[in-house]
Scaffold this active site. Sequence first.
Site, PDB file in Angstrom:
ATOM      1  N   SER A  69      -3.363   5.336   5.920  1.00 48.79           N
ATOM      2  CA  SER A  69      -4.782   5.877   5.782  1.00 48.79           C
ATOM      3  C   SER A  69      -4.913   7.387   5.846  1.00 48.79           C
ATOM      4  O   SER A  69      -6.110   7.899   5.403  1.00 48.79           O
ATOM      5  CB  SER A  69      -5.611   5.295   7.113  1.00 48.79           C
ATOM      6  OG  SER A  69      -6.157   4.238   6.868  1.00 48.79           O
ATOM      7  N   TYR A 197      -4.799   2.270  -5.029  1.00 47.01           N
ATOM      8  CA  TYR A 197      -4.884   2.624  -3.359  1.00 47.01           C
ATOM      9  C   TYR A 197      -3.498   2.071  -2.442  1.00 47.01           C
ATOM     10  O   TYR A 197      -3.030   2.946  -1.877  1.00 47.01           O
ATOM     11  CB  TYR A 197      -6.080   1.339  -2.884  1.00 47.01           C
ATOM     12  CG  TYR A 197      -6.245   1.335  -1.422  1.00 47.01           C
ATOM     13  CD1 TYR A 197      -6.900   2.349  -0.974  1.00 47.01           C
ATOM     14  CD2 TYR A 197      -5.586   0.138  -0.614  1.00 47.01           C
ATOM     15  CE1 TYR A 197      -7.039   2.228   0.681  1.00 47.01           C
ATOM     16  CE2 TYR A 197      -5.957   0.016   0.714  1.00 47.01           C
ATOM     17  CZ  TYR A 197      -6.355   1.248   1.148  1.00 47.01           C
ATOM     18  OH  TYR A 197      -6.606   0.949   2.779  1.00 47.01           O
ATOM     19  N   TYR A 249     -10.514   5.874  13.382  1.00 43.61           N
ATOM     20  CA  TYR A 249     -11.001   4.558  13.424  1.00 43.61           C
ATOM     21  C   TYR A 249     -11.984   4.457  14.228  1.00 43.61           C
ATOM     22  O   TYR A 249     -12.911   5.635  14.643  1.00 43.61           O
ATOM     23  CB  TYR A 249      -9.815   3.488  13.472  1.00 43.61           C
ATOM     24  CG  TYR A 249      -8.619   3.715  12.901  1.00 43.61           C
ATOM     25  CD1 TYR A 249      -8.746   3.381  11.283  1.00 43.61           C
ATOM     26  CD2 TYR A 249      -7.568   3.948  13.390  1.00 43.61           C
ATOM     27  CE1 TYR A 249      -7.581   3.386  10.582  1.00 43.61           C
ATOM     28  CE2 TYR A 249      -6.230   3.888  12.646  1.00 43.61           C
ATOM     29  CZ  TYR A 249      -6.525   3.721  11.210  1.00 43.61           C
ATOM     30  OH  TYR A 249      -5.164   3.774  10.522  1.00 43.61           O
TER      31      TYR A 249
HETATM   32  N1  LIG Z   1      -2.740   0.411   3.677  1.00 41.68           N
HETATM   33  C1  LIG Z   1      -3.431  -0.049   4.828  1.00 41.68           C
HETATM   34  C2  LIG Z   1      -3.985   1.538   5.422  1.00 41.68           C
HETATM   35  C3  LIG Z   1      -4.533   1.228   6.602  1.00 41.68           C
HETATM   36  C4  LIG Z   1      -4.446   2.173   7.742  1.00 41.68           C
HETATM   37  O1  LIG Z   1      -3.705   3.157   7.577  1.00 41.68           O
HETATM   38  O2  LIG Z   1      -5.509   2.308   8.181  1.00 41.68           O
HETATM   39  C5  LIG Z   1      -4.418  -0.885   4.548  1.00 41.68           C
HETATM   40  O3  LIG Z   1      -5.179  -0.806   3.769  1.00 41.68           O
HETATM   41  O4  LIG Z   1      -4.293  -1.873   5.486  1.00 41.68           O
END
Ligand SMILES: N[C@@H](CCC(=O)O)C(=O)O
Length: 313
Positions: A69, A197, A249
Amino acid sequence: MAVNEWEQLKLHLDKWVEECRETSAAGKVAEYIPELSKAKPDMLGIHILDAKGRSISAGEAQDSFTMQSISKVFTLILALMDHGESAVFSKVGMEPTGDHFNSIMKLELVQPAIPFNPLINAGAIVVSSMIKGENAEAKSARILAFFRELAGNPNLEYDMQVYISESKTAHLNRSIAYFLLDKGVLGCGVDEVLDIYFRHCAIKVCCADLARMALVLAFDGKDPLTGKTLIPRRYVQIAKTFMVTCGMYNGSGEFAIEAGLPAKSGVSGGILTLVPGRYGIGVVGPALNSKGNSIAGVQLIERLSQTLDWSLF
Ligand SMILES: N[C@@H](CCC(=O)O)C(=O)O
């Protein structure tokens, strides 16, 4: 003042890392992307870089991990550079959710049905669909080139194992992308956007790479080591604000109180943070707390900020 602080860091950083490493035992390495579960749970590393190019590192700062992320901050910046603010924010909001990063709960609750912010998965997927380029390959190539320039590292590459592992298992992200397609907010098809992505999430870095990227943000878009402006100041301001309000988050509020620094974490255990006008910092510790942030990494940054009085607030 800054000299004393640098001396203090040199003197104590190893010890602080070893003390914080102990909390890793209370965390858990991410497993929903199978390849990530291979990370060492008690790993902890940090690299701090200043505008003169001086650096201090401790722990396993040399080991590599994927950005996950953390990459979302820089794809947002690239989308802003490609299209400007009003186009980007017609497709993605500016508000924290208080939900998990991959939550789909609120998507149906707002009109128009645009994701709350660019740092949750839904928002980042929309942002990935906005990157300019003829096809998925060209868009991903632009993202990688931009990241390489920000990190001052022409060798940044994808971790193909992590990319493949996530591509095979990302059922929730796939359903988010289909929902967004249905609502007309995706700039391209589902397979294309997810490929872009997953690739940027799988860009492999070490703490020094994150520190250099963070340093550019700490100096409002100008890389102080080359003197080159890489990002317009306004877009750095937007990115840093999102980092404070949603970068950790649904633990962003507590982190703002305890550390008071813009930061972005990823499920691989990386954290990119910065002290404006002073340092770029990269941290890694794969054992995560209940909010999905590196448990030892958060403790280490909070310890540094409190000891050295770095909070912006
Ligand atoms: N590639 C991860 C990234 C999530 C993250 O690092 O918060 C996902 O989409 O679940």
